[in-house]
Write a protein that holds these residues in place. Structure first.
Motif: not given
Length: 290
Positions: A9-11, A15-17, A21-24, A274-276
């Motif tokens: 999956t490509l996300w 906004d990198i703040s 997943r919902t903010k992608a 699955a976390n950044v």
């Protein structure tokens, strides 16, 4: 029957703040796993897959929504591509992987302008390019050797070899153009000056697991900082001008850390959990009085 490849999956985030997943801005399923990526410019990037494919995407805004436009696709590697690195001219990239082959590409036409079959005797685990240059790059392999390539020369130069110890990661210092960091499957890291490669400038065993990724801080004032992750949950930053002294460590991930990126002096890590995560490294260093 079990598939040979994982789906990926490509996300894509504007906004990198917040990496929820919902903010992608864009989520796109891929036919195979994404092994590595590299930006060409602010909106254009390359991904490489475990199918052996190279894809070039551009993020565009249409009616206040972002979409990914596929600018090019090619599959000329015979096995998974594990590494991609982009030259500063924003036009050329180099790839390497499990087929022991290195390729240099013109991304505008997605043509392999140079191809080195069996460049190494075993899987190529990492590549990186010389800063502000369009012809020189470095590779590391499970064959225990690191090679320096110049497309203007007929053969590569061996710059580091660790007998019976596979090499797994490499990073070229973007400010000090002669300095390269190399990681091994035994968890050690060596700093090499390509002008005198007989003996590393320094070498240290940093983990009991293999080094997976190395990345120098691109900020010139922080050029000595080397981020690293391993085949575990830890993220570390080392000072390469102080015998690889550890200046930061974080173990907040719950699975293996697979990727690192610097942005505006902060470090980001991504993991199989699955976390950044964002690491405010220099604020931590200041709080420790270093």
């Amino acid at each position: 029957m079990v598939d040979l490849y994982w789906n990926g999956t490509l996300w894509y985030y504007k906004d990198i703040s917040d990496f929820s997943r919902t903010k992608a801005a864009i989520k796109q399923r891929m036919d195979s796993g994404v092994c590595d990526s590299a930006y060409l410019n602010e909106n254009t990037f390359v991904i490489v897959e475990d199918s052996g494919a190279v894809r070039v995407y551009q993020a565009v805004e249409i009616d206040e929504r972002y979409e990914l436009q596929l600018l090019g696709y090619v599959c000329q590697h015979d096995d998974s591509i594990l590494s991609v690195s982009a030259f500063s001219n924003q036009r050329n990239i180099v790839t390497g992987g499990m087929d022991c082959c290195l390729k240099m590409w013109d991304v505008e036409d997605l043509i392999a302008t140079y191809s080195y079959s069996f460049a190494h005797l075993d899987i190529i685990t990492g590549t990186d390019v010389k800063p502000m240059c369009s012809s020189v790059f470095v590779s590391v392999s499970l064959d225990s050797e690191s090679l320096l390539w110049d497309i203007r020369r007929a053969k590569p130069a061996s710059i580091f070899k660790k007998n019976d110890c596979p090499l797994t990661a490499v990073s070229w210092n973007t400010t000090l153009e002669n300095i390269i960091a190399i990681g091994t499957a035994e968890g050690s890291i060596a700093i090499i000056d390509i002008r005198q490669t007989e003996t590393p400038l320094c070498e240290s065993n940093e983990c009991d697991r293999g080094v997976h990724k190395l990345l120098f801080n691109p900020t010139p004032e922080r050029k000595e900082q080397l981020a690293c992750c391993f085949d575990n949950t830890s993220v570390k930053v080392l000072d390469t001008q102080k015998e690889l002294m550890q200046i930061y460590e974080n173990n907040s991930h719950h699975d293996f850390v697979r990727g690192l990126a610097w942005c505006k002096d902060d470090l980001y890590s991504c993991s199989w959990d699955a976390n950044v995560l964002k690491h405010i490294v220099n604020e931590y260093i200041a709080s420790q009085g270093r």
